[in-house]
Write an enzyme that holds these catalytic residues in place. Structure first.
Site, mmCIF file in Angstrom:
data_model
loop_
_atom_site.group_PDB
_atom_site.id
_atom_site.type_symbol
_atom_site.label_atom_id
_atom_site.label_comp_id
_atom_site.label_asym_id
_atom_site.label_seq_id
_atom_site.Cartn_x
_atom_site.Cartn_y
_atom_site.Cartn_z
ATOM 1 N N ASP A 25 22.963 28.717 21.217
ATOM 2 C CA ASP A 25 24.201 29.198 20.580
ATOM 3 C C ASP A 25 24.115 30.710 20.386
ATOM 4 O O ASP A 25 23.980 31.200 19.258
ATOM 5 C CB ASP A 25 24.408 28.477 19.236
ATOM 6 C CG ASP A 25 25.722 28.863 18.579
ATOM 7 O OD1 ASP A 25 26.629 29.341 19.279
ATOM 8 O OD2 ASP A 25 25.835 28.695 17.346
ATOM 9 N N CYS A 37 30.635 32.022 22.899
ATOM 10 C CA CYS A 37 31.736 32.508 22.061
ATOM 11 C C CYS A 37 32.342 33.777 22.648
ATOM 12 O O CYS A 37 33.036 34.517 21.954
ATOM 13 C CB CYS A 37 31.276 32.731 20.628
ATOM 14 S SG CYS A 37 29.957 33.955 20.454
ATOM 15 N N PHE A 65 18.737 31.069 18.588
ATOM 16 C CA PHE A 65 19.737 31.875 17.869
ATOM 17 C C PHE A 65 20.162 31.085 16.627
ATOM 18 O O PHE A 65 21.346 30.882 16.361
ATOM 19 C CB PHE A 65 20.949 32.203 18.746
ATOM 20 C CG PHE A 65 20.602 32.848 20.061
ATOM 21 C CD1 PHE A 65 20.341 34.214 20.133
ATOM 22 C CD2 PHE A 65 20.530 32.097 21.223
ATOM 23 C CE1 PHE A 65 20.006 34.808 21.350
ATOM 24 C CE2 PHE A 65 20.206 32.677 22.440
ATOM 25 C CZ PHE A 65 19.945 34.038 22.503
ATOM 26 N N ARG A 108 27.754 20.637 14.786
ATOM 27 C CA ARG A 108 26.589 20.314 13.960
ATOM 28 C C ARG A 108 26.583 18.823 13.614
ATOM 29 O O ARG A 108 25.538 18.167 13.649
ATOM 30 C CB ARG A 108 26.592 21.170 12.685
ATOM 31 C CG ARG A 108 26.209 22.619 12.928
ATOM 32 C CD ARG A 108 25.997 23.376 11.631
ATOM 33 N NE ARG A 108 27.237 23.791 10.995
ATOM 34 C CZ ARG A 108 27.810 24.986 11.151
ATOM 35 N NH1 ARG A 108 27.271 25.881 11.963
ATOM 36 N NH2 ARG A 108 28.924 25.289 10.516
ATOM 37 N N ASP A 141 15.060 32.906 15.745
ATOM 38 C CA ASP A 141 16.076 33.948 15.603
ATOM 39 C C ASP A 141 15.365 35.287 15.443
ATOM 40 O O ASP A 141 14.275 35.357 14.876
ATOM 41 C CB ASP A 141 16.973 33.682 14.386
ATOM 42 C CG ASP A 141 18.284 34.455 14.445
ATOM 43 O OD1 ASP A 141 19.306 33.856 14.829
ATOM 44 O OD2 ASP A 141 18.280 35.658 14.121
#
Length: 401
Positions: free
Chosen positions: A304, A344, A231, A215, A254
Site C-alpha cells: 500500500d 492511490c 508501507f 482492512r 515503514d
C-alpha cells in the site's frame, strides 16, 4: 430562477454536453472568452452558446479547470442554506456507520458529494477539513457554519497544507483550529477496532479512512498466517490481521520511525502483544530485496505505497515503480499466497494496476487469480460522470506457483 443575480460566462458550441451529463468541471478552452469582469473565486452562471442556463459554480482564471460546478438548478442560490443541504445529504449517506462500531469516516468527499474543492473527515466529534480551491476558500465561513450546525461537531481543524493550493493562488497554511477545540489525539473506532488519530500532524487528515473496507476484508485471508505489511504507516492492516487469530504473525515495515511507534501503540490499544510481532523502520524496497535473499516467505503480502505519480508526466516512471514493487512482493510470497496491492495515484487506473500485477507474475512464471477489487469505500463516493476523480485501486490476488 435564483433570487440572486450572478455574472455569466458563455460556452462554445457543444461544450455543455459533459455538464448536462453530470460532469462538474469546465476547462478554460470551453469558454467563448474569459470572463475578465468576474473576480477570481467568485460565483457565476454558465450559459450555453445559445444563451440557455446550464449550471452555477465558481471561477478561477489561474487554473486549467476554470469553473467548478455547484448546482445545475437555476433556482438554487449558493448560500448558507445550500451548503447546509449539501452537508445533510452527505450525512444521510454516512448513516450506514453505527457510531458505537465506526465513528471515523469521510463526511465530505469533494465532487463526490457535490462540493468541489472541499474534503472533511470526521473523527468522533472532531472534523478535519481541507480546502483545495479558491472558490471554496471564499465560501469557507459559510461552510464552517453549515458543518457546525448540521453535525454538532465539538471542533473543526483546517489542514490546508496541500501544494495544490498554490495552483489556485492560495497560501499553504499551518494547521489551525477554525472552530471549537481540537485535541492533539483522538481515539476512534473502526469496525470495532481502536486507533489513535493525530489530526494535527498525521498523514492526510490523520488516518487512511479510504482503506477501511480493505482492512476488514483482509481478516479472512490473514487468519493464522504470516502477514507482511509494507508501507504500514500506523499499522492499520497489521492490527486487523493480528486480531484475526492469535496464531497470526505480522511484520510491519515503514520508513517512518514515528509511524512504527504508533503501530506498536495500536497493537497495545487493541489488547495485542506487540512483542509477538515484528516492526521494522526500513525502506520497503530494501527490506523486500533483503527478505528475498534470506529466503523469507509470507502467506499474505500487503503493498500500500504512497502515490508514485502526482501527474500525467510521472505516469511512466510510476508504472515502473509499481512493477518493481509488485515483483519484489511476489518474490517473498509463498505459492498460493495472497497479495493485496494498491495504488492511490490518480493517473494509474484499475486496468493499469491489474496489468502491473499480471506482468510481475509473468516475469516469475506465476499465475494470478483475481479475488476481489475495491475502490475508495462508501464514504468516498464518486460522481459517475467523473471517472477521472477515482484515485484508489486495491485488489486481492492469489499468486500460484
Amino acid at each position: 430562477m435564483s433570487s440572486v443575480q450572478y455574472p455569466t460566462a458563455s460556452l462554445k458550441p457543444h461544450k455543455d454536453e459533459s455538464l448536462l451529463g453530470g460532469h462538474l468541471w469546465i476547462f478554460s478552452g470551453a469558454l467563448q472568452q474569459p470572463p475578465r469582469w468576474v473576480e477570481p473565486g467568485a460565483l457565476l452562471d454558465v450559459k450555453s452558446s445559445t444563451g440557455q442556463f446550464v449550471a452555477r459554480g465558481y471561477y478561477n482564471p489561474q487554473t486549467d479547470i476554470a469553473i467548478r460546478i455547484l448546482t445545475r438548478d437555476n433556482a438554487e442560490s449558493i448560500d448558507g442554506d445550500f451548503l447546509r443541504k449539501r452537508v445533510r445529504e452527505a450525512q444521510e449517506l454516512r448513516r450506514v456507520f453505527v457510531p458505537s462500531v465506526t465513528n471515523a469516516y469521510r463526511l465530505i468527499h469533494s465532487e463526490g458529494d457535490g462540493l468541489p474543492g472541499l474534503v472533511v473527515d470526521r473523527y468522533a466529534d472532531i472534523l478535519v477539513a481541507q480546502v483545495h480551491t479558491l472558490g471554496m476558500d471564499r465560501l469557507l465561513p459559510q461552510v464552517l457554519e453549515a458543518l457546525l450546525a448540521e453535525t454538532g461537531a465539538r471542533g473543526i481543524l483546517l489542514r490546508n497544507e496541500s501544494q495544490a493550493r498554490r495552483r489556485e493562488g492560495l497560501e499553504v497554511e499551518e494547521p489551525r483550529v477554525a472552530a471549537g477545540e481540537v485535541p492533539q489525539q483522538i481515539e476512534i473506532f473502526e469496525n470495532g477496532v481502536r486507533f489513535i488519530v493525530d489530526p494535527w500532524r498525521g498523514q492526510k487528515t490523520g488516518f487512511f479512512l479510504d482503506q477501511r473496507d480493505k482492512r476488514e476484508a483482509l481478516r479472512k485471508y490473514a487468519r493464522g498466517g504470516r502477514v507482511l505489511n509494507c508501507f504500514s504507516y500506523s499499522g492499520g492492516f497489521s492490527v486487523y490481521a493480528a486480531l484475526s487469530s492469535e496464531a497470526t504473525q505480522t511484520v510491519s515495515v515503514d520508513a517512518s520511525a514515528p509511524a512504527i511507534e504508533a503501530a506498536r501503540q495500536h497493537f497495545a490499544l487493541n489488547g495485542l502483544d506487540a512483542s509477538k510481532h515484528e516492526f521494522h523502520t526500513e525502506d520497503v524496497f530494501e527490506y523486500l530485496e533483503q527478505a528475498a535473499e534470506r529466503g523469507e516467505r509470507f502467506d499474505v503480502v500487503i503493498l500500500d505505497p504512497p502515490a508514485f505519480a502526482k501527474n500525467q508526466g510521472a505516469r511512466t516512471q510510476a508504472l515502473k515503480a509499481y512493477r518493481r514493487l509488485n515483483t519484489l512482493g511476489m518474490q517473498v510470497l509463498r505459492p498460493g499466497g495472497i497479495l493485496l496491492t494498491c495504488s492511490c495515484s490518480g493517473v494509474i487506473g484499475m486496468d493499469d494496476l491489474l496489468g502491473v500485477v499480471s506482468n510481475s507474475a509473468q516475469r516469475q512464471k506465476r499465475t494470478v487469480q483475481l479475488l476481489e477489487s475495491y475502490t475508495h469505500g462508501v464514504d468516498h463516493p464518486t460522481n459517475l460522470a467523473m471517472p477521472e476523480t477515482n484515485y484508489l485501486k486495491s485488489v486481492f490476488c492469489r499468486i500460484l506457483a
